[in-house]
Design an enzyme around this catalytic site. Structure first.
Site, short mmCIF file in Angstrom:
data_model
loop_
_atom_site.label_atom_id
_atom_site.label_comp_id
_atom_site.label_asym_id
_atom_site.label_seq_id
_atom_site.Cartn_x
_atom_site.Cartn_y
_atom_site.Cartn_z
N PRO A 1 -0.68 -28.94 -0.32
CA PRO A 1 -1.43 -27.73 0.01
C PRO A 1 -0.87 -26.53 -0.75
CG PRO A 1 -0.05 -28.43 1.86
CD PRO A 1 -0.01 -29.52 0.86
N TYR B 1 7.49 -19.93 8.18
CA TYR B 1 6.35 -19.49 8.97
C TYR B 1 6.62 -19.76 10.46
CZ TYR B 1 4.39 -19.01 4.32
OH TYR B 1 4.20 -18.64 3.02
N GLY C 1 2.43 -30.25 -6.41
CA GLY C 1 1.81 -28.95 -6.32
C GLY C 1 1.56 -28.35 -7.69
#
Length: 370
Positions: free
Chosen positions: A32, A191, A332
């Site tokens: 992601p 996060y 990625g």
């Protein structure tokens, strides 16, 4: 009578991987990657082409970027969102196309916590400190800002924690409605869920802070809520930062414990990244630097792992799997450089390349006509 030969426990890059009711055509996944290109959380043509091209390029798994489960859980105003039913159909368009190309469509559900309300990185990524700047109030486990001068996060009370869990559950339901076949829970990179795990950011003295058991409570509850919502056929991954790379922070020993607990709750794979909880960490960045973390978690907790981070060549990726450090390789930045990485890797390693039909007839080598 000779014994039947046993298949090797070490997977190869182009061996299919079955997890619950899903079969990946290979062990290559698109990690992601935030595009910061949405308006009010809505997926656009950019996202369709960005993700669809990697599915056409032969990856077995394509994961949509960190997708905010609440509006104020976005990293930036341009983040993808799934906090409203109107987000479903634009995402469904992506899931349909990815699946139509033979890849498994997946989505990562996220809440940015104290690292929310920032400008896109190509404009400097500065904290947006007020509504006049386009920012909003940020939350976290404790009133500890990411950088000096950043907004101090409002500590989540019990009602706030329950609201976050409700948001993750609602987001998972929308993800299923959109047609995603696999869900990843984001508990890494500083996060919100990672903030609760790390002693550097979690200074609470209630049941969500202090001991390892307490600091794990929110991520474990989030995983449990998602597993309850998801059908048995749908895999659940969790991305973690296996270490903060800071003394006194979250570390791989705690990650092994957490991963074992995830496994007991029905999590299928831990996607092993690291760092990003504090800006001053000294991270030994090098090709494959996170692979040993994935290997240790895999061996000591017994859960499947994914390896990620500066893996660029087919030989590197194959070695990760053949050495038993991971069951899946996630790429990625290299996928940004090379959307057809999986096809090129197959050809490099002598495997059958997963060319899409409209291309395959033209590019596969054929004997010259006599």
């Amino acid at each position: 009578m000779s014994a039947e030969p046993h298949p090797s426990p070490r997977p190869s890059l182009f061996l299919p991987l079955r997890i619950r009711g899903v079969t990946l055509r290979n062990r290559v996944a698109v990690s992601p990657m935030c595009q910061y290109s949405s308006e009010e959380g809505l997926a656009t043509d950019w996202h369709l082409v960005h993700l669809g091209s990697r599915a056409v390029g032969g990856a077995g798994l394509v994961i949509v970027e960190a997708t905010a489960v609440t509006r104020d859980g976005r990293i930036s105003p341009g983040d993808m969102g799934i906090w409203d039913d109107r987000h479903v159909e634009p995402l469904a368009r992506i899931a349909r196309f990815v699946e139509g190309q033979g890849a498994v469509p997946a989505i990562q559900l996220a809440h940015a916590g104290r690292k929310a309300s920032c400008a896109p990185p190509w404009t400097g990524g500065k904290s947006l400190k007020s509504p006049a700047e386009g920012g909003w109030t940020v939350v976290g486990p404790s009133p500890v800002p990411f950088n000096e001068g950043d907004p101090v996060p409002v500590p989540l009370d019990r009602a706030g924690i329950e609201a976050v869990l409700d948001a993750f559950e609602a987001a998972a339901r929308r993800a299923l409605a959109a047609g995603f076949r696999l869900i990843e829970l984001h508990a890494a990179h500083g996060y919100l869920l990672h903030e609760f795990l790390s002693p550097l950011t979690n200074l609470r003295d209630d049941e969500y802070g202090g001991s390892l058991e307490n600091r794990m409570r929110l991520p474990l509850r989030a995983a449990e809520r998602l597993r309850t919502v998801l059908p048995d056929s749908v895999p659940l991954f969790v991305r973690i930062s296996a270490t903060d790379w800071v003394e006194g922070g979250w570390d791989v020993e705690q990650s092994v414990v957490l991963s074992g607990r995830f496994k007991a709750l029905g999590v299928d794979l831990v996607d092993v990244s690291s760092g990003a909880i504090v800006p001053h960490a000294k991270i030994p960045v090098a090709p494959g630097f996170q692979v040993p973390l994935a290997g240790r978690i895999r061996r000591e907790s017994g859960i499947m792992t994914g390896a990620v981070g500066l893996l660029t060549t087919p030989e590197q990726a194959r070695a990760v799997l053949d050495d038993g450090d991971a069951d899946l390789v996630l790429l990625g930045r290299q996928m940004l450089r090379e959307p057809y990485w999986a096809i090129n890797a197959a050809e490099t390693l002598g495997e059958e390349a997963p060319w899409p039909t409209p291309y395959g007839y033209a590019v596969r080598k054929r004997p010259a006509k006599g």
